[in-house]
Write an enzyme that holds these catalytic residues in place. Structure first.
Site, PDB file in Angstrom:
ATOM      1  N   GLU B  47      35.666  41.530  41.056  1.00  0.00           N
ATOM      2  CA  GLU B  47      36.054  40.751  39.886  1.00  0.00           C
ATOM      3  C   GLU B  47      35.579  41.494  38.646  1.00  0.00           C
ATOM      4  O   GLU B  47      34.393  41.803  38.514  1.00  0.00           O
ATOM      5  CB  GLU B  47      35.427  39.351  39.948  1.00  0.00           C
ATOM      6  CG  GLU B  47      36.053  38.373  38.992  1.00  0.00           C
ATOM      7  CD  GLU B  47      35.304  37.030  38.956  1.00  0.00           C
ATOM      8  OE1 GLU B  47      35.540  36.272  38.024  1.00  0.00           O
ATOM      9  OE2 GLU B  47      34.471  36.788  39.854  1.00  0.00           O
ATOM     10  N   ASP B  58      30.468  31.340  29.740  1.00  0.00           N
ATOM     11  CA  ASP B  58      29.454  32.273  30.225  1.00  0.00           C
ATOM     12  C   ASP B  58      28.076  32.017  29.647  1.00  0.00           C
ATOM     13  O   ASP B  58      27.927  31.670  28.481  1.00  0.00           O
ATOM     14  CB  ASP B  58      29.869  33.709  29.906  1.00  0.00           C
ATOM     15  CG  ASP B  58      30.967  34.189  30.839  1.00  0.00           C
ATOM     16  OD1 ASP B  58      30.734  34.159  32.063  1.00  0.00           O
ATOM     17  OD2 ASP B  58      32.052  34.554  30.350  1.00  0.00           O
ATOM     18  N   TYR B 170      38.613  29.271  42.944  1.00  0.00           N
ATOM     19  CA  TYR B 170      37.287  29.582  42.413  1.00  0.00           C
ATOM     20  C   TYR B 170      36.535  28.261  42.257  1.00  0.00           C
ATOM     21  O   TYR B 170      36.844  27.471  41.372  1.00  0.00           O
ATOM     22  CB  TYR B 170      37.439  30.293  41.065  1.00  0.00           C
ATOM     23  CG  TYR B 170      36.185  30.953  40.518  1.00  0.00           C
ATOM     24  CD1 TYR B 170      34.987  30.267  40.402  1.00  0.00           C
ATOM     25  CD2 TYR B 170      36.216  32.283  40.082  1.00  0.00           C
ATOM     26  CE1 TYR B 170      33.859  30.880  39.894  1.00  0.00           C
ATOM     27  CE2 TYR B 170      35.086  32.908  39.560  1.00  0.00           C
ATOM     28  CZ  TYR B 170      33.914  32.195  39.465  1.00  0.00           C
ATOM     29  OH  TYR B 170      32.789  32.797  38.945  1.00  0.00           O
TER      30      TYR B 170
END
Lengths: 393, 260
Positions: B47, B58, B170
């Protein structure tokens, strides 16, 4: 009726999946509460006795005389408790948070006005409040940092990115994602993922509703133009919305031209930006060819934002609202002018709206009525203005 | 058949090793060498992140790496090309924020991704309700749109996500941003079971996986383990690129052992 999530193609919910259920929960709670008489009553009572509404509509006689053409009225949002229109929204959202059973609130702030308004509303109900603020803004708006702390809020400095409002929003969203179960995020402008732009607009619409009524009472007619500054765009949407259906009323949003549009150092997302996604919605942004968000620049921390609310993007495309801009210098001159002529020290943000009318004074016919939203007072800006104007050694 | 699903199907491992690094970090050549360490340590899928100025999903570690990459002048085109250097060896997926796709032009982006042989795109700020056009366009270009599902997702949303998913799903391990965590919480098995019962697409777990013990735990319930922040921290902490790559490779080797 469901809460509006798109304004034409703009808006939406471009946000991590973790947050989506909380947005659904918020939309559902808001849909229900806004039609609830008890909630409305609770809010109106607070607006009346705590915020200090209605705020006056003031005929700025000496300013009008100086300009020579238009008759200028000021909607005195600077007289709201805490010194700006921001409290209209935070009082509404804190009630939402309470009804949703949230036990902690967070907020972002640029100039500090929304942070102060959030801290104030949180104090009113004894709810713990954390405010994210860019390190650069903390430096520029020290007074508001102290106010937030006095009100019992925790102020968290944000060191990432440009260390201003946009980064404070990123950090608030990261907190929210992490504490989604118990935390309510009080967004301060008509930005963010749906349903926030519609909720914040609705809570700010009281500005225009009052002003329209007051204008009719004072002049027995509607204004020819309504002018307001645009950063994220909450005070402007707040005053524009009540006039949207009045075709005879020109609506003008004023963006920050900073050091000049041609220098690239400005905050004019609509005048100089392009379409993109930031902070959860599709709107106009300052960005490079790869979609990296650019730093905005304005002497006014509240206009120092590289995006704009999605409804503004829509109103711009529709042509219903015209968007102009004024520079730091022009805003400073208007800041001084209004202080000297009217005994009102405006926020540097609001000074942009004044400056626009000053700049275009010659374009008005004698007797034209211009309504300017004086969104906040300038106490918070005196240090910075003094420096820029060379008042202090 | 999706190349990603094929790799999951054919593997005899309990779970696939799926390391992440920010594209162009630390530097283009440094990133290239870190990616080789990934492969040497037995990575099954890589990834690669496209640096974005406002990565709101993030945590601090990935944020700092993307800011550094941007400061070094790394662009979306650079990362696409870098990915393309590896796609003949193993499947590569990009982690890319939606504005990078939108501003590049969705079709132009997907075309470039296809040319460079990318297998999938993870778009952390494009939830399924906004992804209709994107999913359809991905299929046109033979790329899997990797859907994210969170512990907060209600069952009907999981069903909607499953309907649009291909390649893998995911699974965000905990409510929060990316970053190594000491514990993934007790709810992970139940959450993964809620997803598993609604799809046949492989499940990969990311956000917070930081060590071999967690990886071993996750491999009991999931088909893939995504590790990012921990690896970037190791790169950050190393004195030079040489030792960074060595440390990353050693660590991933250990993780890979428990996944076998």
């Amino acid at each position: 009726m469901t809460v509006q999530s798109r304004f034409g193609e703009y808006g939406g919910r471009y946000i991590p999946e973790t947050v989506i259920p909380a947005l659904d929960e918020l939309a559902e709670a808001y849909e229900h509460l806004r039609q609830d008489a008890g909630f409305r009553q609770e809010l109106d009572s607070l607006l009346d006795s705590f915020v200090g509404r209605p705020t006056p509509l003031y005929h700025a006689g000496r300013l009008s005389g100086e300009l020579g053409g238009p008759k200028v009225y000021l909607k005195r949002e600077d007289l709201c408790h805490t010194g700006a229109h921001k409290l209209n929204n935070t009082v509404g959202q804190i009630l939402l948070a309470r009804h949703m059973g949230k036990t902690r609130v967070i907020a972002e702030t640029g100039a500090g006005q929304h942070g102060v308004a959030s801290a104030t509303a949180a104090a009113l109900f004894g709810i713990p409040c954390v405010v994210y603020m860019g390190e650069e803004d903390i430096r520029r708006q020290e007074l508001n940092v102290v106010r937030m702390k006095l009100l019992g809020a925790e102020v968290v400095p944000v060191y990432s990115g440009s260390r201003t409002l946009k980064d404070a929003i990123n950090e608030a969203i990261r907190d929210w994602v992490t504490n989604i179960e118990n935390t309510y995020y009080i967004i301060g402008s008509v930005v963010g993922p749906a349903p926030y732009p519609a909720i914040v607009r609705d809570f700010q619409t009281v500005i225009g509703q009052e002003a329209r009524r007051q204008m009719l009472a004072a002049e027995d007619r509607l204004p020819d133009e309504v002018v307001a500054c645009v950063g994220g765009g909450s005070n402007s949407i707040g005053i524009f919305t009540a006039f949207l259906a009045d075709d005879s009323v020109r609506l003008t949003g004023v963006e920050a031209a900073g050091e000049g549009l041609e220098t690239g150092r400005h905050g004019a997302s609509i005048s100089r930006g392009s379409k993109g996604v930031l902070h959860g919605s599709l709107s106009y942004l300052l960005q490079d060819a790869y979609g990296q968000i650019l730093e905005a620049h304005s002497i006014s921390a509240g206009l120092d934002y590289p995006g704009v609310g999605p409804e503004h993007a829509f109103l711009h495309d529709e042509g219903r609202v015209k968007y102009g801009s004024v520079t730091d210098r022009q805003a400073l001159d208007a800041f001084t002018l209004l202080s000297e002529l009217e005994g009102i020290i405006p926020a540097l943000e609001s000074a942009h709206a004044i400056a626009y009318v000053v700049k275009h004074a010659a374009d008005y016919a004698t007797g034209d009525i211009v309504l300017i939203n004086l969104s906040g007072r300038g106490d918070k800006d005196v240090h910075q203005a003094a420096q820029a104007l060379g008042i202090m050694e | 058949m999706s190349r990603l699903e094929d790799v999951f199907r054919k593997s005899s491992k309990k779970a696939l090793l799926m390391p992440y690094i920010t594209g162009g970090y630390p530097g283009m050549d440094g990133c290239r060498r870190v990616l080789r360490s990934f492969i040497d340590a037995g990575a099954d899928i890589i990834e690669l992140g496209v640096p974005f100025s406002d990565p709101l999903a993030d945590g601090p570690v990935v944020q700092a790496s993307t800011q550094q990459a941007l400061a070094d002048g790394i662009t979306t085109d650079d990362v696409l090309a870098l990915a393309g250097e590896f796609t003949n060896q193993l499947p590569v997926v990009l982690l890319v924020y939606y504005n990078c796709i939108y501003t590049y032009g969705q079709d132009r982006f997907l075309e470039a991704a296809a040319v460079h042989g990318l297998s999938g795109l993870v778009v952390p700020d494009l939830p399924v309700d906004e992804a209709g056009d994107f999913v359809a366009a991905c299929h046109v270009h033979g790329i899997d749109p990797i859907m994210l599902v969170a512990p907060t997702s209600l069952d009907e949303r999981i069903a909607m996500i499953a309907e649009n998913a291909s390649g893998f799903i995911y699974c965000v391990s905990v409510a929060g941003v990316t970053g190594a965590r000491a514990s993934l919480g007790d709810n992970l098995p139940a959450f993964l079971e809620r997803v598993r019962s609604r799809t046949n697409v492989p499940l990969a777990v990311g956000f917070g996986v930081s060590g071999t013990e967690q990886a071993a735990e996750v491999s009991k319930y999931a088909d893939g383990v995504i590790i990012g922040s921990r690896l970037i921290s190791m790169v950050d902490a190393a004195d030079d690129l040489e030792s960074a790559c060595r440390n990353v490779e050693e660590f991933l080797n250990e993780v890979n052992e428990v996944l076998k």
